[in-house]
Structure formats: structure tokens, C-alpha cells
Design a protein around this motif. Structure first.
Motif, PDB file in Angstrom:
ATOM      1  N   THR A  17       0.827  -1.205   0.000  1.00  0.00           N
ATOM      2  CA  THR A  17       0.000   0.000   0.000  1.00  0.00           C
ATOM      3  C   THR A  17       0.862   1.255   0.000  1.00  0.00           C
ATOM      4  OG1 THR A  17      -1.801  -1.123   1.135  1.00  0.00           O
ATOM      5  CG2 THR A  17      -1.750   1.267   1.288  1.00  0.00           C
ATOM      6  N   PHE A  18       1.903   1.274   0.836  1.00  0.00           N
ATOM      7  CA  PHE A  18       2.765   2.454   0.905  1.00  0.00           C
ATOM      8  C   PHE A  18       3.576   2.610  -0.384  1.00  0.00           C
ATOM      9  CE2 PHE A  18       2.505   1.274   5.525  1.00  0.00           C
ATOM     10  CZ  PHE A  18       1.651   2.312   5.871  1.00  0.00           C
TER      11      PHE A  18
ATOM     12  N   GLN B  25      -1.234  -4.469 -10.944  1.00  0.00           N
ATOM     13  CA  GLN B  25      -0.202  -3.842 -10.131  1.00  0.00           C
ATOM     14  C   GLN B  25      -0.265  -2.314 -10.193  1.00  0.00           C
ATOM     15  OE1 GLN B  25       3.120  -6.043 -11.945  1.00  0.00           O
ATOM     16  NE2 GLN B  25       3.597  -6.860  -9.907  1.00  0.00           N
ATOM     17  N   TRP B  26      -0.949  -1.779 -11.193  1.00  0.00           N
ATOM     18  CA  TRP B  26      -1.012  -0.320 -11.364  1.00  0.00           C
ATOM     19  C   TRP B  26      -2.354   0.254 -10.911  1.00  0.00           C
ATOM     20  CZ3 TRP B  26       2.670   3.070 -13.732  1.00  0.00           C
ATOM     21  CH2 TRP B  26       3.872   2.450 -14.091  1.00  0.00           C
ATOM     22  N   GLU B  27      -3.296  -0.576 -10.552  1.00  0.00           N
ATOM     23  CA  GLU B  27      -4.645  -0.081 -10.259  1.00  0.00           C
ATOM     24  C   GLU B  27      -4.643   0.939  -9.123  1.00  0.00           C
ATOM     25  OE1 GLU B  27      -8.656  -2.045  -8.459  1.00  0.00           O
ATOM     26  OE2 GLU B  27      -7.822  -3.027 -10.229  1.00  0.00           O
ATOM     27  N   ASP B  28      -4.058   0.580  -7.979  1.00  0.00           N
ATOM     28  CA  ASP B  28      -4.022   1.519  -6.856  1.00  0.00           C
ATOM     29  C   ASP B  28      -3.105   2.703  -7.143  1.00  0.00           C
ATOM     30  OD1 ASP B  28      -5.846   0.235  -5.348  1.00  0.00           O
ATOM     31  OD2 ASP B  28      -4.430  -0.737  -3.990  1.00  0.00           O
TER      32      ASP B  28
ATOM     33  N   ALA C  80       2.815   6.591  -6.853  1.00  0.00           N
ATOM     34  CA  ALA C  80       1.848   7.444  -7.564  1.00  0.00           C
ATOM     35  C   ALA C  80       2.242   8.909  -7.460  1.00  0.00           C
ATOM     36  CB  ALA C  80       0.459   7.235  -6.979  1.00  0.00           C
ATOM     37  N   ARG C  81       2.733   9.312  -6.314  1.00  0.00           N
ATOM     38  CA  ARG C  81       3.170  10.703  -6.131  1.00  0.00           C
ATOM     39  C   ARG C  81       4.344  11.020  -7.051  1.00  0.00           C
ATOM     40  NH1 ARG C  81       4.212  13.993  -0.504  1.00  0.00           N
ATOM     41  NH2 ARG C  81       5.801  15.425  -1.295  1.00  0.00           N
TER      42      ARG C  81
END
Length: 821
Positions: free
Chosen positions: A597-598, A624-627, A604-605
Motif C-alpha cells: 500500500t505504501f 499492479q497499477w490499479e491503486d 503514484a506521487r
């Protein structure tokens, strides 16, 4: 009429003589002691010893029905109705000669199940469909009473006791055989193997005996003993593949044709404790979202098997087994070749690998003594999963008879990805209200926090819907507990704000009173960590070599003079590993994040800062890219969000293969877009509306993740004609839960669809107990064959106040008195 009196008034006087005539007279020995005798050899109207013809059977049944009707004087049935009841009962009792049962098996079934088997065998549903309610009730009571006396008749036969002793002997023999097999497994070991296994199991039990819980101590990471921390969650079987078949009597009560194939009448299984769900299956693929407890379950199974304690009941299948914990993120590090059996320990950097006897793992697996716990299919790069699939298949072929548990995120692999190797697919359910309550109380107790804080937090999770949706897995629950405690009850709203606060807590405040050689502020740490996270995401990895991590830092440090002045890349990396609370070294020479999660949040940032919006859109179809995409929308500025969402919608329009996935993902991203061009929002919602109603349980779960906004798009019962589609619509609303979903579900409470009613009856825990009882449950009371799922004494009490229900499933802690009452 009141046919409930039939079973008592006619019990002995009329039914017993009929039962005696249904069976041949007992001859010497009856042939029961030597071998099982099927019912078809005992009935008097079939076989070689016919003493009752079918005309005589009809005469007896007709007399039974007419006498029963005369005993019930209120609103008597007319002649045509009685003839129809006689036809149905005659046809059903005649099926005694076709059942593949012996007398002991029939008694073990019980009279209700025997009646159900007879009805299914005879196919009497078609006749019952045309009966009035009173006639159907009369038939049901007569059949139940007849079956009760049939079983009583069996138990009185002279050979029955001998026959049951034979059956018990056979069960004992089966137990002895299993025990002998276990002894054979254990005694087949060499002395060297036995010594090593003792050492190995002690190591496994110690290594996996604790869980890291975030936020209990802001200065140090906190490990809970597994025995205390482990929370038994629930799992369900895939609604489209692994399902529960309804009993034939339930099907008959609903007018279902039991002559059709049972697979055409399947319904989703109810959630059950995951340990129970694993029992009875040699191979299981377990799906669960990030933080849902998959790895924790792997640890618990490894420790429980290694200790070989309390392996009874649902855990008996672990007797004599040896666990192999195989995290795929470690096995595939740097594109490494997946190991053969004798290299398992070396591949996971087990310190005992050097003392392993040659060929030991091969001998264990050849004897069928292995429990192979393969964790994290989703952490294997997409292009390497086919290779992983072949590796699993080769091991299964080479070493049959072992137990397998493979875990994955839900969307990482397609349904039936391992179906060809007979894997049962299960999905971890979100934490229930009871699970959350247990976890929150345990967390506060471990932290030495004021118990009133725990109660206040539980109240907040139940009254604030956005918070309640976040606290559905152990990871998020722990972060929420920590933030709630540190901020004295104040919690940020939304997922991004929660992660922001958690990172601030972990990166900045843990070191505020420490004197450190390397001092890194929160902003600098985030900059460094997000570079590492984005490298992992771009390369499809969950772990990186230490040399790759150092290379990334070396390239970044020249642009960060404050950080570079603090020390070398090696010193900076060591500081991040030791003090950030987010990065760790799982094995020598390897680096990863403490939780995926982290990694996704920080990656993403970085993607947004790099303005890699085309890269995000290009990879958005990958699990793997969804979140990462969702969090990118949360991090982005309004114009950047619009660009990213238009990219998702446009690619979905162009590529039919990924259309549903991309358009649903765009819809999910709206929940993270605090500010957005209304035109873009409308465009995304219009695409999403084309994906509703959901076609399966997976789509229902994905829609539910979008939150209450979906409720406005879901169709009502008046527009749906397909029962299965309606059940998925109701499932979506139930998974959303809370006060906002309840008015929508009220519209479905009078549905004629069994699958819809079963969804309503099994989702009580997602809502306020009393409100759901009054608005939904009381409308289900008395519905034939619909079990109401009760998970707490509060729900059981509410059900009792409503008058009770004859079909219950109890999951949880209940006293004997509560169950009986």
C-alpha cells in the motif's frame, strides 16, 4: 385447515401399519450383518420378494391421505385436491426402491433429509406446483411423518444393532487406516531427516510467531505475538464456480424442478472462517485485497503446522505436514529462476539451508507431507506469471498429495487461472463489525491506551460511512487506531488524507526526540522513498536489489544538497531502512516496502511529479497499477486529473478488451478527485452507467468500492427480469452498506427471487442491527429455506424479539442457552 396436527394425531395409529407393509418381512439374519443392504432390496413392491403391488401401495396411500384429511376438520380439501396429494405421496414413497442408501445411512440422514432425498428422487415438484398451500402442507407433513416412522422401523429391526456395529467398525477401520498412513509418513523418515525437521519446525514456529502492528509505539515498531494478534477472518467461494447447492426440499418448496441438473440451481456460498474454508481442499487459491490478511494467514498456518498442536477437527488435515513458506516476491527477486524443491530453503534465505540433508525436501514432498504456502502471485511481474504458473504445475505433477495455498490480489490472475490443477478459489471477506471491534480492542490494549478511546473509535467507524469503508482490513484498521490515538480522536477524511497523516506519523514524529547521525526531514524522506517506490512499480517488482536502491539514491542526491550533505548513499539508505518505518531489508542484499500500500501511494506521487500520465494510462489495465492510478488522481492537480481520467476513458473506448476495467477504474478515481471539471466527471459517470448492472460478483465488489455514488446508478427491482442479475445488484448495495444503502435494499425485500433474498439474509452485519432488523429481516421471517445469517448475540436478540425464524446460520460466540432460546 391446520395440517400441523397430522403428524401427532396419525403418528402411531395409521402410519406405522403402512410402514410395515412397505418393507418385506425380516427373514433369518436379514443379510444385514455380512454386507450393506440397499433400501431397494428391502421394499415390498420391487425386486424378487414382492408382497405389495403398486395398486395396493396406491390404495394404502389414498387411505392415509383421506384419514388425515378427516382428522383436520377446518376448511376440508375437496376430492380433486386429495387425489393430487395422494398421487404426489404415492410417487414419493415409491422412490424408496430407487434410493442408493442402506438402512444405517438412512437413519444417519434423519427423517427430514430422507424426505428431501425421496422428493428429489421422485421428482414430485411438478405435481406440487399445482397444489394449493393447504394441500402442499398436508403432503409435507404426511411425508415427514412417514419418513420418521420408516427410520424408527429400521431401528427396531433385529439386525439393525448388528448392522450399526458393522458400520462403526468400518469407520474405526478407516480411522486406523488414516493413522497408519500418518505413521507411515513419519516413520519413513531417516534419523537424520527427523533431527533436521525438529530443528526446522522450531525455526519456522519462531520466525513467523509475531506480526508487526503499525502505530502502537511511535518510537519503535511493535511486534504482537501471533497467538494474540491473529484474527480469524472469513472467506467465500467464487460465486460463479464454487457454490452451495440447495437441499432438494428447499428447491421443492420454491417450485424448482429438481429433475434438472443441480449445477443449474447454484447459489453463492455463505462466508465461513477461512481455516474452515481451507479444510477439505488439497489446493486453494486465496484472493484478497492489499492488507486483507493473506500473509498473516500464511504465517498462522506455518506456525500451527510447525507446532503440530491442537490439530483436530478442521485442522486435522495438517497432521504430520511440514510447512514451506514461499514468498514469490523473494523467489523472483531480480528475475531469479524459480527453485526446485531441494532449493526452497536456500531461495528464501533460510539459515538452515546449509544443514539440510541431501534430498530431504524431495523426500518430504514425495511422501505427501508438505504444506506449500506460496504467497503473492500479484507480486510477480505480469510477464513472469506464465512462468510461475508452469512452475506450480510442474511441482504439483512431480509431488502429488501435498497441500497447497496460493495467495493473490483479486485482479492479479483471471478466474480459473489454476483451475486446470483443481484449485478451489476463495476470496477473503472484508472485516465484519465484530472483527473490527475485536481488532480495535486488542490494539488499544496492546498500546496501553484508554479503553474509552477504543469505544469512541468504534462509534466513529459505525456512524461515519467513509471511515467505516476504510476500516475493512487489518492494515487500515491499525493505521486508523494509531492516528485516532495520536490525534486524540480527530481523524482525516478519505484515503489519501489518511495515508498523508500516517506517513507524517511514521516519518517525522518517531524521531523528533532522538539524536541521530543522519537527520532527514519528512519531505526529504518522502522524496527518496517515492523514487524507490516508482522504480519498483515501473519494473513490476515488489523487491529490489540493494545495488539498485543505491543506484537510485546516487542519481537523486545531487539534486538534494541538504540530504547529500548528511552522508553517502549507503548511509542514507541505512537511515531509511532503520528509521523510516516504511522500508525494510527482508533478506541480505534486498530492499522492499513494509507493505505494498505504501509503495503504491508513494510511487503514484512520483509518477505525478514526473508528469507520467501517459505511462499511467498505458499500464492502467494491469492489477499492479490499479491503486497507483487511483492515488495518482488523488495527488494530481485538477487539470492533471482531467487529463488522466480522459486518458482512461479514451483508452477504454478504443480497446474493447479492457473497456469495463478501465471505465470502472475511472469511476473509482472520482472518489479521490476533490476538485474536477464537471464535464469530465459527467463523461466518466456516463461510461460507468453503461457497466451497470454488474454481471458477476467481481464486478459487484468493484462497484461497491466506489461507494454510495453507485446507489444512484443501480436499477430497481421493477426494471430487472433476471434473478441472477438482481442478486448481483443487491450484493453491490449490501457491500456498500450503511444508512445510505438501506433505502435501496428496502425496494428488494419483497422480491420473489431466492438469490436476492439470500443476499439480504446474509448481510445483516454490514448495517445497524436494529434498523436492519426492522427494515429487512422481519420481512424475511418464515420464508421457506432462506437461512438468516446471525453473527452476534445482538442480532440473535433482535431476531428473537421479531418472533424468530426456522432457518438460521450462527457464526460467532454464542452460549448454549442463547442457541436453544
Amino acid at each position: 385447515m391446520d395440517p400441523s396436527v397430522v403428524g401427532t394425531k396419525l403418528a402411531a395409529g395409521l402410519i406405522t401399519p403402512l410402514v410395515r407393509k412397505l418393507f418385506v418381512s425380516e427373514g433369518p439374519g436379514a443379510g444385514l450383518v455380512e454386507r450393506p443392504v440397499r433400501l431397494s432390496a428391502l421394499v415390498s413392491f420391487k425386486g424378487e420378494k414382492r408382497t405389495l403391488g403398486e395398486k395396493e401401495l396406491r390404495k394404502l396411500v389414498r387411505e392415509l391421505v383421506h384419514r388425515a384429511a378427516r382428522e383436520t376438520r377446518e376448511a376440508p380439501l375437496d376430492t380433486a385436491e386429495l387425489e393430487a396429494v395422494s398421487d404426489a405421496l404415492e410417487r414419493t414413497l415409491h422412490a424408496l426402491g430407487d434410493l442408493d442408501l442402506d438402512d444405517v445411512q438412512a437413519v444417519r440422514l434423519g427423517h427430514e433429509e430422507l424426505a428431501a432425498r425421496l422428493s428429489a428422487q421422485a421428482g414430485t415438484e411438478a405435481l406440487l406446483r399445482h397444489l394449493s398451500a393447504d394441500s402442499a402442507a398436508l403432503f409435507g407433513h404426511l411425508l415427514d411423518s412417514a419418513c420418521l416412522h420408516i427410520l424408527h422401523f429400521f431401528t427396531q429391526r433385529s439386525a439393525f444393532v448388528a448392522r450399526t456395529l458393522v458400520a462403526q467398525s468400518r469407520r474405526l477401520d478407516e480411522l486406523i487406516t488414516r493413522t497408519a498412513l500418518l505413521l507411515e509418513r513419519l516413520t519413513s523418515r531417516t534419523a537424520q531427516d527427523a533431527d533436521f525437521e525438529e530443528h526446522y519446525t522450531r525455526y519456522i514456529a519462531s520466525k513467523h510467531s509475531s506480526l508487526t502492528i503499525y502505530g502502537i509505539d511511535l518510537n519503535e515498531s511493535c511486534d504482537w505475538p501471533l497467538d494474540t494478534a491473529y484474527l480469524s477472518l472469513e472467506a467465500t467461494r467464487d460465486a460463479e464456480h464454487e457454490v452451495r447447492v440447495l437441499p432438494p426440499d428447499d428447491l421443492l418448496a420454491l417450485g424448482v424442478d429438481t429433475s434438472v441438473t443441480l449445477s443449474e440451481r447454484r447459489l453463492p456460498s455463505a462466508p465461513q472462517p477461512v481455516e474452515q474454508a481451507l479444510a477439505g481442499h488439497e489446493r486453494v487459491l486465496l484472493r484478497g485485497v492489499a492488507g486483507s490478511g493473506k500473509t498473516t494467514l500464511v504465517q498462522w498456518l506455518a506456525v500451527t503446522t510447525a507446532r503440530q498442536e491442537r490439530l483436530t477437527g478442521q485442522l486435522a488435515h495438517l497432521m504430520g505436514r511440514l510447512p514451506f513458506v514461499l514468498p514469490l516476491r523473494t523467489l523472483t527477486r531480480g528475475g531469479a529462476r524459480l527453485p526446485v524443491a531441494d532449493d526452497f530453503l536456500r531461495a528464501v534465505s533460510c539459515p538452515l539451508a546449509g544443514s539440510q540433508p541431501p534430498g530431504w525436501a524431495d523426500r518430504v514432498l514425495t511422501a505427501g507431507r508438505g504444506l506449500l504456502l506460496v504467497d503473492g502471485i500479484d507480486e510477480v511481474p505480469e510477464q513472469e506469471r506464465a512462468r510461475t504458473r508452469r512452475w506450480l504445475a510442474d511441482l504439483i505433477t512431480a509431488f502429488p498429495g501435498n497441500l497447497w495455498l496460493v495467495t493473490s490480489r483479486p485482479s492479479a490472475v483471471r478466474t480459473d487461472w489454476l483451475g486446470g490443477d483443481d484449485f478451489t478459489e476463495l476470496t477473503l471477506s472484508p472485516m465484519s463489525r465484530d472483527n473490527i471491534a475485536v481488532f480495535v480492542h486488542r490494539w488499544h490494549e496492546a498500546a496501553g491506551a484508554d479503553p474509552t478511546m477504543a469505544e469512541a473509535l468504534l462509534t466513529a467507524t459505525r456512524t461515519k460511512q467513509d471511515l467505516g469503508r476504510l476500516a475493512t482490513n487489518p492494515l487500515m484498521c491499525a493505521l486508523i487506531c494509531a492516528l485516532h490515538r495520536e490525534r486524540r480522536g480527530f481523524l482525516p477524511r478519505g484515503r489519501k488524507a489518511l495515508y498523508d497523516a500516517a506517513l507524517s506519523m511514521l516519518l517525522e514524529r518517531r524521531d523528533r526526540e532522538r539524536e541521530l547521525t543522519v537527520e532527514l526531514d519528512e519531505e526529504s524522506q518522502v522524496e527518496l522513498l517515492q523514487r524507490l517506490a516508482y522504480w519498483l512499480i515501473r519494473n513490476g517488482r515488489a523487491e529490489m536489489d540493494r545495488t539498485d536502491a543505491l543506484n537510485q539514491l546516487e542519481r537523486l542526491l545531487p539534486s538534494m544538497p541538504y540530504v547529500s550533505a548528511q552522508g553517502s548513499p549507503e548511509e542514507i539508505l541505512r537511515q531509511l531502512l532503520d528509521r523510516s518505518g516504511l522500508l525494510r531489508e527482508p533478506a541480505a542484499g534486498a530492499v522492499d516496502f513494509v507493505h505494498r500500500t505504501f509503495q503504491d501511494y508513494l510511487g503514484a506521487r512520483a509518477a505525478v511529479e514526473e508528469r507520467d500520465f501517459d505511462v499511467l494510462v498505458e499500464h492502467a489495465h494491469l492489477d499492479q497499477w490499479e491503486d497507483v492510478v487511483r492515488m495518482a488522481v488523488a495527488h494530481a492537480r485538477p487539470d492533471e486529473r482531467a487529463r488522466l481520467l480522459r486518458g482512461l476513458v479514451g483508452r477504454g473506448d478504443r480497446e474493447e478488451r479492457f473497456r469495463r476495467r478501465l471505465h470502472l477504474l475511472a469511476m473509482a478515481c472520482l472518489g479521490h478527485a476533490a476538485k474536477l471539471d464537471p464535464g469530465v466527471r459527467d463523461e466518466v459517470e456516463r461510461r460507468a452507467s453503461e457497466l451497470i448492472p454488474p454481471r458477476n460478483a467481481y464486478e459487484a465488489e468493484k462497484l461497491a468500492e466506489l461507494g454510495p455514488i453507485v446507489l444512484e446508478l443501480l436499477p430497481g427491482p421493477e426494471t430487472l427480469t433476471d434473478d441472477q442479475t438482481a442478486s448481483y445488484v443487491v450484493l453491490t448495495a449490501c457491500l456498500i452498506g450503511g444508512d445510505s444503502a438501506l433505502p435501496f435494499l428496502v425496494r428488494y425485500r419483497d422480491s420473489d427471487s431466492r438469490s436476492v433474498l439470500q443476499q439480504l439474509a446474509s448481510r445483516w452485519a454490514k448495517f445497524d442491527t436494529e434498523t436492519y432488523a426492522n427494515e429487512i429481516i422481519q420481512y424475511l421471517l418464515g420464508t421457506p429455506g432462506i437461512p438468516i445469517l446471525v453473527r452476534s448475540p445482538e442480532e440473535l436478540g433482535a431476531l428473537s424479539r421479531l418472533g424468530g425464524h426456522p432457518y438460521l446460520e450462527l457464526h460467532g460466540d454464542f452460549s448454549g442457552d442463547q442457541i436453544v432460546a
